[in-house]
Write a protein that holds these residues in place. Structure first.
Motif: not given
Length: 334
Positions: A62-83
């Motif tokens: 139910x989410x609408x994934x976007x590019x990492x760059x776009x997501x970062x530019x919109x977030x107040x909180x960044x959950x960095x959960x890649x390896x």
């Protein structure tokens, strides 16, 4: 000084509910924590992920994934959960230049912050919310309202509100229930984690390997050795009892012969040799930053890991394991 334990009453979940939370990665921890946050009433969740199977899963959820760059530019909180091994490269190439002012970085592993691998903006808070289990367990326990262990820490507090944000997120993913979330640090989390991976578990695996070799030399069958050592899942049951009742107290479930054999041998092993080896691993390889420096070279890391896999496959116990499994499950796909 006693370690601080944080519970639901220490957290205000409305803090994270009022923020835009950008997930960088929708894998093991990303999916579990995003779903938990959503079920806790966090409505502004953005998934930043490359177009792969994880992005497909995000859409199915139910989410609408976007590019990492776009997501970062919109977030107040960044959950960095890649390896861990990918974070520095992705940070430098896709995240750093797109970070909003006065945002908060959240990591679930202390590795990259502990070894100063991420160039954080001056105005950015940094915290750790680190569940001590895989993502599937984090999700299952949240749904079942079952507590689970978690480490939390504040690594950089520019705003003065980093701890409140950290605890709000921990509460929203279910980590402050029951026994609560344990105050820790990225250095402690990464150091212990790497120590387990480079000291404890390698020694345990080597003990099993050499135990197999000695028993095989004595003429015992592969089937009998491997079933007694681990195929029966007895070690898993022992560790579960140790977690539930105590590292030594679990011995009461063993026969008196077993108790005597284990205790008499352990009590007469002064541990000096292994202790010195462990100190070298911890101080010279881990805390010194030497391992992190080497592992940051992703090309070298990939090549070395492939070499180690090739080497371990030559071990007699690995080959015996495959033979026994083929006999037990001849129709299993190879």
């Amino acid at each position: 000084m006693p370690v601080k334990i944080y519970h639901d009453e220490d957290a205000d979940v409305n803090i994270v509910r009022s923020k835009t939370v950008a997930f960088i990665g929708y894998g093991n921890q990303g999916r579990a924590q995003a779903l938990n946050l959503r079920d806790s009433g966090v409505t502004n969740i953005i998934i930043g992920n490359i177009d792969d199977d994880y992005a497909k899963q995000a859409r199915e959820d139910g989410f609408n994934p976007i590019s990492i760059e776009e997501a970062v530019s919109q977030g107040n909180i960044l959950m960095l959960l890649i390896p861990d091994e990918d974070q520095q490269t992705v940070w430098n190439e896709k995240i750093r230049k797109n970070i909003k002012p006065n945002s908060t970085l959240v990591v679930a592993s202390g590795y990259n912050i502990a070894f100063n691998l991420l160039d954080l903006p001056d105005d950015m808070d940094a915290v750790m919310v680190a569940p001590r289990m895989i993502g599937a367990g984090v999700r299952d326990r949240y749904v079942q309202n079952i507590p689970y262990p978690c480490f939390v820490s504040v690594e950089k507090d520019v705003s003065g509100a980093a701890l409140a944000t950290c605890l709000s997120i921990a509460c929203a993913i279910g980590a402050t229930r029951g026994n609560g979330a344990v105050g820790s640090s990225c250095r402690e989390e990464a150091g212990i984690d790497l120590f387990a991976e480079q000291a404890l578990w390698p020694e345990i695996m080597a003990i099993f390997r050499e135990g197999y070799n000695v028993l095989r030399e004595a003429g015992f069958s592969d089937e009998a050795i491997l079933f007694d050592m681990y195929l029966s899942k007895e070690p898993a049951e022992i560790f579960e009892r140790a977690a539930d009742e105590g590292f030594v107290k679990q011995l009461k479930y063993h026969s008196r012969t077993s108790q005597y054999g284990q205790l008499s041998t352990m009590n007469r092993n002064d541990g000096n040799e292994i202790r010195e080896k462990f100190r070298r691993v911890l101080n010279d390889n881990i805390l010194s930053g030497n391992f992190a420096k080497k592992w940051s070279d992703t090309k070298w890391a990939a090549e070395e890991l492939a070499k180690e896999w090739k080497e371990v496959e030559k071990a007699p116990i690995v080959q015996a394991d495959q033979r026994v499994r083929d006999v037990l499950k001849p129709d299993r796909k190879k």
